[in-house]
Write a protein that holds these residues in place. Structure first.
Motif, PDB file in Angstrom:
ATOM      1  N   GLY A  99      14.100   5.550  -2.579  1.00 18.05           N
ATOM      2  CA  GLY A  99      13.724   5.800  -3.961  1.00 18.05           C
ATOM      3  C   GLY A  99      12.818   4.775  -4.597  1.00 18.05           C
ATOM      4  O   GLY A  99      12.770   4.660  -5.830  1.00 18.05           O
ATOM      5  N   VAL A 100      12.065   4.029  -3.780  1.00 13.22           N
ATOM      6  CA  VAL A 100      11.058   3.119  -4.335  1.00 13.22           C
ATOM      7  C   VAL A 100      10.048   3.950  -5.131  1.00 13.22           C
ATOM      8  O   VAL A 100       9.699   5.057  -4.709  1.00 13.22           O
ATOM      9  CB  VAL A 100      10.353   2.337  -3.202  1.00 13.22           C
ATOM     10  N   PRO A 101       9.575   3.467  -6.284  1.00 15.11           N
ATOM     11  CA  PRO A 101       8.633   4.251  -7.090  1.00 15.11           C
ATOM     12  C   PRO A 101       7.463   4.797  -6.286  1.00 15.11           C
ATOM     13  O   PRO A 101       6.875   4.091  -5.461  1.00 15.11           O
ATOM     14  CB  PRO A 101       8.157   3.240  -8.145  1.00 15.11           C
ATOM     15  N   LYS A 102       7.137   6.058  -6.520  1.00 17.05           N
ATOM     16  CA  LYS A 102       6.133   6.772  -5.737  1.00 17.05           C
ATOM     17  C   LYS A 102       4.771   6.103  -5.770  1.00 17.05           C
ATOM     18  O   LYS A 102       4.066   6.036  -4.753  1.00 17.05           O
ATOM     19  CB  LYS A 102       6.020   8.210  -6.246  1.00 17.05           C
ATOM     20  N   GLU A 103       4.376   5.582  -6.942  1.00 20.53           N
ATOM     21  CA  GLU A 103       3.054   4.975  -7.047  1.00 20.53           C
ATOM     22  C   GLU A 103       2.920   3.719  -6.190  1.00 20.53           C
ATOM     23  O   GLU A 103       1.833   3.377  -5.735  1.00 20.53           O
ATOM     24  CB  GLU A 103       2.711   4.653  -8.502  1.00 20.53           C
ATOM     25  N   VAL A 104       4.037   3.027  -5.954  1.00 21.16           N
ATOM     26  CA  VAL A 104       4.021   1.851  -5.084  1.00 21.16           C
ATOM     27  C   VAL A 104       3.854   2.275  -3.628  1.00 21.16           C
ATOM     28  O   VAL A 104       3.125   1.646  -2.855  1.00 21.16           O
ATOM     29  CB  VAL A 104       5.314   1.030  -5.260  1.00 21.16           C
ATOM     30  N   ILE A 105       4.517   3.355  -3.255  1.00 17.80           N
ATOM     31  CA  ILE A 105       4.427   3.855  -1.878  1.00 17.80           C
ATOM     32  C   ILE A 105       3.023   4.359  -1.565  1.00 17.80           C
ATOM     33  O   ILE A 105       2.489   4.135  -0.470  1.00 17.80           O
ATOM     34  CB  ILE A 105       5.450   4.985  -1.652  1.00 17.80           C
ATOM     35  N   GLU A 106       2.397   5.004  -2.541  1.00 17.45           N
ATOM     36  CA  GLU A 106       1.127   5.689  -2.282  1.00 17.45           C
ATOM     37  C   GLU A 106      -0.107   4.807  -2.432  1.00 17.45           C
ATOM     38  O   GLU A 106      -1.179   5.177  -1.957  1.00 17.45           O
ATOM     39  CB  GLU A 106       1.002   6.897  -3.212  1.00 17.45           C
ATOM     40  N   LYS A 107       0.005   3.643  -3.063  1.00 25.97           N
ATOM     41  CA  LYS A 107      -1.204   2.841  -3.279  1.00 25.97           C
ATOM     42  C   LYS A 107      -1.602   2.105  -2.003  1.00 25.97           C
ATOM     43  O   LYS A 107      -0.769   1.845  -1.112  1.00 25.97           O
ATOM     44  CB  LYS A 107      -0.995   1.859  -4.424  1.00 25.97           C
ATOM     45  N   LYS A 108      -2.873   1.739  -1.907  1.00 22.74           N
ATOM     46  CA  LYS A 108      -3.374   1.047  -0.721  1.00 22.74           C
ATOM     47  C   LYS A 108      -2.797  -0.365  -0.661  1.00 22.74           C
ATOM     48  O   LYS A 108      -2.845  -1.094  -1.652  1.00 22.74           O
ATOM     49  CB  LYS A 108      -4.900   0.986  -0.752  1.00 22.74           C
ATOM     50  N   PRO A 109      -2.273  -0.770   0.491  1.00 21.11           N
ATOM     51  CA  PRO A 109      -1.716  -2.119   0.620  1.00 21.11           C
ATOM     52  C   PRO A 109      -2.788  -3.176   0.382  1.00 21.11           C
ATOM     53  O   PRO A 109      -3.918  -3.061   0.874  1.00 21.11           O
ATOM     54  CB  PRO A 109      -1.223  -2.162   2.068  1.00 21.11           C
ATOM     55  N   SER A 110      -2.421  -4.206  -0.367  1.00 18.34           N
ATOM     56  CA  SER A 110      -3.367  -5.275  -0.671  1.00 18.34           C
ATOM     57  C   SER A 110      -2.629  -6.574  -0.915  1.00 18.34           C
ATOM     58  O   SER A 110      -1.572  -6.594  -1.553  1.00 18.34           O
ATOM     59  CB  SER A 110      -4.190  -4.918  -1.923  1.00 18.34           C
ATOM     60  N   ALA A 111      -3.201  -7.676  -0.406  1.00 15.12           N
ATOM     61  CA  ALA A 111      -2.663  -9.005  -0.710  1.00 15.12           C
ATOM     62  C   ALA A 111      -3.104  -9.445  -2.100  1.00 15.12           C
ATOM     63  O   ALA A 111      -2.655 -10.479  -2.597  1.00 15.12           O
ATOM     64  CB  ALA A 111      -3.129 -10.017   0.330  1.00 15.12           C
TER      65      ALA A 111
END
Length: 261
Positions: free
Chosen positions: A176-188
């Motif tokens: 149940g991690v927020p959807k927008e966190v799952i879908e965004k491009k990984p970035s440092a």
């Protein structure tokens, strides 16, 4: 069947049991972690909440002046969704003060300094709260060397270090991690527009598939290429594994006395 598919209930239970056992065996009840707004720290926050209860998990948001405001927003969403406590420590003055002595420092040096500054803060706050520092590195990043030695790679425990990046996404969705966190491009989030995959030169999906064949199935370069992967990507990954080996080892000791070995 997806070769990287996992049993979400089993994996989450194993990680939660691991966290409880190791933290309590170390004499602690509480944990602390950096919240970047990225998928890895978000997953660890959710797992820690399940392991110790929301009152025993504390997140720290540590932006630099060039950090994306979206990263802080997402970190806050994660803290609120997991119902854990949090605080914000701005690292701009700390980092800029150091680099005033080295104005020509490369982005790599600056990025490494930021990572180490954040870990220094976490360890200081862990002493304040008597808590244990949770690491958030995953298996893909560790084998590719996409971490900073004594920065984000420094911690007491690595709960998700046996999960590939794609498995992190999958388990995050399950928990149940927020959807927008799952879908965004990984970035440092080291500079505007920076992404992990842009820096690496290949996607995490390709990296995970190749690493799985090399590490879990113990296939050699030629065997992996015959599966249809591009030779230049396989070679790049093999080079990164080799060049980052020193990051995955404890410091070597020059033993003088045979009995000390």
């Amino acid at each position: 069947m997806n070769k990287l598919a996992i049993d979400h209930e089993y994996v989450s239970r194993r990680i939660i049991e691991f966290m409880r056992r190791e933290v309590r065996n170390s004499g602690f009840e509480k944990v602390i972690l950096g919240l970047s707004g990225g998928i890895d720290s978000s997953l660890v926050a959710f797992l820690a909440k399940e392991a110790f209860g929301k009152k025993n998990v504390h997140g720290v948001i540590m932006p630099y002046r060039t950090s994306s405001p979206k990263s802080e927003e997402d970190a806050l969403k994660v803290a609120e969704a997991a119902k854990i406590s949090w605080e914000k420590v701005e690292i701009t003055n700390m980092v800029d003060s150091y680099f005033s002595f080295f104005p020509d420092a490369s982005p790599l040096r600056k990025g490494n300094r930021m990572a180490r500054e954040r870990m220094c803060i976490l360890y200081d706050l862990s002493a304040r709260d008597r808590s244990l520092v949770m690491g958030t590195g995953n298996k893909t990043e560790m084998y590719l060397g996409y971490s900073t030695q004594y920065g984000d790679a420094a911690c007491a425990l690595l709960p998700i270090a046996d999960l590939y990046k794609t498995q992190v996404w999958s388990l995050s969705e399950y928990l149940g991690v927020p959807k927008e966190v799952i879908e965004k491009k990984p970035s440092a989030d080291l500079w505007e527009g920076q992404t992990d995959e842009g820096e690496l030169g290949f996607s995490y999906h390709d990296a995970d598939d190749i690493l799985f064949e090399l590490i879990d199935r113990k296939k050699d370069r030629n065997e992996v290429i015959t599966l249809g992967f591009k030779s230049e990507v396989v070679d790049s990954i093999l080079e990164k594994i080799k060049n980052s080996e020193f990051k995955r080892r404890m410091p070597k000791i020059a033993y003088i006395h045979d009995k000390a070995k």
